[in-house]
Design an enzyme around this catalytic site. Structure first.
Site, PDB file in Angstrom:
ATOM      1  N   ASN A  91       0.860  -1.191   0.000  1.00 53.76           N
ATOM      2  CA  ASN A  91       0.000   0.000   0.000  1.00 53.76           C
ATOM      3  C   ASN A  91       0.895   1.240   0.000  1.00 53.76           C
ATOM      4  O   ASN A  91       1.538   1.541   1.005  1.00 53.76           O
ATOM      5  CB  ASN A  91      -0.900  -0.018   1.241  1.00 53.76           C
ATOM      6  CG  ASN A  91      -1.720   1.249   1.356  1.00 53.76           C
ATOM      7  OD1 ASN A  91      -1.855   2.011   0.403  1.00 53.76           O
ATOM      8  ND2 ASN A  91      -2.274   1.486   2.545  1.00 53.76           N
ATOM      9  N   TRP A  92       0.924   1.934  -1.129  1.00 51.82           N
ATOM     10  CA  TRP A  92       1.805   3.101  -1.246  1.00 51.82           C
ATOM     11  C   TRP A  92       1.188   4.367  -0.667  1.00 51.82           C
ATOM     12  O   TRP A  92       1.797   5.437  -0.735  1.00 51.82           O
ATOM     13  CB  TRP A  92       2.168   3.333  -2.720  1.00 51.82           C
ATOM     14  CG  TRP A  92       3.132   2.319  -3.257  1.00 51.82           C
ATOM     15  CD1 TRP A  92       3.794   1.350  -2.538  1.00 51.82           C
ATOM     16  CD2 TRP A  92       3.558   2.162  -4.608  1.00 51.82           C
ATOM     17  NE1 TRP A  92       4.602   0.612  -3.366  1.00 51.82           N
ATOM     18  CE2 TRP A  92       4.474   1.085  -4.637  1.00 51.82           C
ATOM     19  CE3 TRP A  92       3.256   2.822  -5.796  1.00 51.82           C
ATOM     20  CZ2 TRP A  92       5.091   0.667  -5.824  1.00 51.82           C
ATOM     21  CZ3 TRP A  92       3.863   2.406  -6.973  1.00 51.82           C
ATOM     22  CH2 TRP A  92       4.778   1.340  -6.982  1.00 51.82           C
ATOM     23  N   LYS A  93      -0.015   4.290  -0.137  1.00 52.21           N
ATOM     24  CA  LYS A  93      -0.672   5.472   0.456  1.00 52.21           C
ATOM     25  C   LYS A  93      -0.513   6.677  -0.482  1.00 52.21           C
ATOM     26  O   LYS A  93      -0.636   6.525  -1.690  1.00 52.21           O
ATOM     27  CB  LYS A  93      -0.090   5.751   1.840  1.00 52.21           C
ATOM     28  CG  LYS A  93      -0.048   4.499   2.727  1.00 52.21           C
ATOM     29  CD  LYS A  93       0.406   4.801   4.119  1.00 52.21           C
ATOM     30  CE  LYS A  93       0.644   3.511   4.881  1.00 52.21           C
ATOM     31  NZ  LYS A  93       0.036   3.519   6.185  1.00 52.21           N
ATOM     32  N   HIS A 121      -9.886   1.290   4.609  1.00 53.80           N
ATOM     33  CA  HIS A 121      -8.573   1.401   5.262  1.00 53.80           C
ATOM     34  C   HIS A 121      -8.705   2.301   6.489  1.00 53.80           C
ATOM     35  O   HIS A 121      -9.455   3.279   6.480  1.00 53.80           O
ATOM     36  CB  HIS A 121      -7.538   1.967   4.282  1.00 53.80           C
ATOM     37  CG  HIS A 121      -6.140   1.856   4.811  1.00 53.80           C
ATOM     38  ND1 HIS A 121      -5.625   2.765   5.700  1.00 53.80           N
ATOM     39  CD2 HIS A 121      -5.174   0.923   4.614  1.00 53.80           C
ATOM     40  CE1 HIS A 121      -4.385   2.409   6.020  1.00 53.80           C
ATOM     41  NE2 HIS A 121      -4.096   1.287   5.370  1.00 53.80           N
ATOM     42  N   GLU A 131      -6.946   4.593   7.633  1.00 54.14           N
ATOM     43  CA  GLU A 131      -6.670   6.024   7.411  1.00 54.14           C
ATOM     44  C   GLU A 131      -7.883   6.707   6.798  1.00 54.14           C
ATOM     45  O   GLU A 131      -8.143   7.887   7.061  1.00 54.14           O
ATOM     46  CB  GLU A 131      -5.400   6.183   6.564  1.00 54.14           C
ATOM     47  CG  GLU A 131      -4.161   5.868   7.396  1.00 54.14           C
ATOM     48  CD  GLU A 131      -2.957   5.380   6.620  1.00 54.14           C
ATOM     49  OE1 GLU A 131      -2.961   5.420   5.381  1.00 54.14           O
ATOM     50  OE2 GLU A 131      -1.997   4.942   7.283  1.00 54.14           O
ATOM     51  N   GLU A 174      -5.904  -5.142  10.276  1.00 53.01           N
ATOM     52  CA  GLU A 174      -4.851  -4.163  10.517  1.00 53.01           C
ATOM     53  C   GLU A 174      -5.131  -3.435  11.834  1.00 53.01           C
ATOM     54  O   GLU A 174      -5.921  -2.471  11.853  1.00 53.01           O
ATOM     55  CB  GLU A 174      -4.810  -3.135   9.390  1.00 53.01           C
ATOM     56  CG  GLU A 174      -4.543  -3.723   8.026  1.00 53.01           C
ATOM     57  CD  GLU A 174      -3.920  -2.692   7.093  1.00 53.01           C
ATOM     58  OE1 GLU A 174      -2.802  -2.917   6.658  1.00 53.01           O
ATOM     59  OE2 GLU A 174      -4.556  -1.655   6.855  1.00 53.01           O
ATOM     60  N   GLY A 208       2.058   1.969  10.708  1.00 54.48           N
ATOM     61  CA  GLY A 208       3.019   3.074  10.599  1.00 54.48           C
ATOM     62  C   GLY A 208       3.706   3.424  11.905  1.00 54.48           C
ATOM     63  O   GLY A 208       4.351   4.463  12.007  1.00 54.48           O
ATOM     64  N   SER A 227       2.997  -2.486  10.212  1.00 51.34           N
ATOM     65  CA  SER A 227       4.453  -2.530  10.395  1.00 51.34           C
ATOM     66  C   SER A 227       5.074  -3.880  10.016  1.00 51.34           C
ATOM     67  O   SER A 227       5.979  -4.364  10.699  1.00 51.34           O
ATOM     68  CB  SER A 227       4.821  -2.139  11.832  1.00 51.34           C
ATOM     69  OG  SER A 227       4.388  -0.818  12.101  1.00 51.34           O
ATOM     70  N   GLY A 256       4.674   1.191   4.719  1.00 51.08           N
ATOM     71  CA  GLY A 256       6.002   1.809   4.603  1.00 51.08           C
ATOM     72  C   GLY A 256       7.041   0.924   3.929  1.00 51.08           C
ATOM     73  O   GLY A 256       7.801   1.385   3.066  1.00 51.08           O
TER      74      GLY A 256
HETATM   75  C1  PEP Z   1      -0.997   0.054   5.725  1.00 53.42           C
HETATM   76  O1  PEP Z   1      -0.843   1.133   5.172  1.00 53.42           O
HETATM   77  O2  PEP Z   1      -1.982  -0.632   5.472  1.00 53.42           O
HETATM   78  C2  PEP Z   1       0.031  -0.406   6.676  1.00 53.42           C
HETATM   79  C3  PEP Z   1      -0.116  -1.562   7.255  1.00 53.42           C
HETATM   80  O3  PEP Z   1       1.097   0.436   6.888  1.00 53.42           O
HETATM   81  P1  PEP Z   1       2.499   0.085   7.617  1.00 53.42           P
HETATM   82  O4  PEP Z   1       2.982  -1.235   7.034  1.00 53.42           O
HETATM   83  O5  PEP Z   1       3.411   1.202   7.292  1.00 53.42           O
HETATM   84  O6  PEP Z   1       2.220  -0.074   9.080  1.00 53.42           O
END
Ligand code: PEP
Length: 250
Positions: free
Chosen positions: A9-11, A95, A97, A167, A173, A213, A235
């Site tokens: 996931n490049w956000k 998601h 976010e 998640e 993050g 993460s 990330g």
């Molecule tokens: C995500 O954006 O879905 C995610 C799990 O981010 P990260 O791996 O950076 O925690």
């Protein structure tokens, strides 16, 4: 058999040029990889480029969100018909976010999930508790509610393409990953709720990804858990070599 999915996931990162530079480096690193499905979720401005550059490869592009209607006066939105028209077959929904910063709700995730299934898209529905919910002992209740509402009026037959991503919000993050035991326990809750909402068959067939993460150092122990069928990686998916290491977990 549930074929694992490793999704990046490049956000809100990477221009089209940066996305194509990523693919130049990444595709050769994973070209013989067949064990897992590999997805990349770029921003809307890069999605078409990624879809085109990955034609004929083992990597697929995935949208980060969508509206549930086919068209209409909804500035800033994109529809399932539009995603299908550019060759996109996967979409992230709900998601954390989006839930946290853009008021995404369980009911809207339900509308989007039904639209995705109707149009032939594979929806990856994200669920997970916040730190406060975990500390208040409401993890199970939260995950069950998110799954239950997302799947309202979705039959077992319709849900055959469904993918869930667990998640925990406190792990996204932050660098602090759920332990394999904590993740496995949550995945079992998700699977149980899928059986209640749809059927045992749906519960057994649905891929449940872990996100929060994930890095090359922890992917293997997470993937060793029986109910973890892949990873949604934020990330650590931005750097081709790092994401390739995750794809090649042992
Ligand atoms: C995500 O954006 O879905 C995610 C799990 O981010 P990260 O791996 O950076 O925690």
């Amino acid at each position: 058999m549930r074929k694992p999915i490793i999704a990046g996931n490049w956000k809100m990162y990477k221009t089209p040029k940066e996305s194509l530079a990523f693919l130049d480096a990444f595709l050769p690193l994973v070209e013989d990889h067949t064990r897992d499905e590999i997805l990349l979720c770029p921003t809307m401005s890069s999605l078409g480029y990624v879809l085109e550059a990955t034609i004929g490869t083992n990597v697929r592009g995935c949208a980060q969100n969508m509206h549930w209607l086919n068209e209409g006066p909804y500035t800033g939105e994109i529809s399932p018909v539009m995603l299908m028209s550019i060759g996109c077959r996967h979409v992230l929904l709900g998601h954390s976010e989006q839930r946290l910063y853009f008021n995404e709700t369980d009911d809207r995730v339900n509308l989007k999930l039904k639209a995705a299934l109707n149009h032939g898209l594979t929806p990856i529905v994200c669920v997970g508790e916040t730190l406060a919910e975990r500390e208040e002992g409401r993890t199970e209740e939260t995950i069950r509610r998110q799954i239950r509402i997302a799947l309202q009026n979705v039959s077992s037959a319709e849900a055959h393409r469904l993918v869930i991503a667990y998640e925990p919000v406190w792990a996204i993050g932050t660098g602090s990953t759920a332990t394999p035991d904590i993740a496995e326990e949550a995945h079992r809750i998700v699977r149980h709720e899928l059986a209640l909402c749809c059927s045992e068959l749906t519960a057994e067939a649905t891929r449940i990804l872990y996100g929060g993460s994930v890095k090359p150092e922890n992917i293997s122990e997470l993937m060793a858990q029986p109910d973890i069928d892949g990873a949604l990686v934020g990330g650590a998916s931005l750097v081709p070599e790092t994401f390739a290491k995750i794809v090649h977990y042992t």
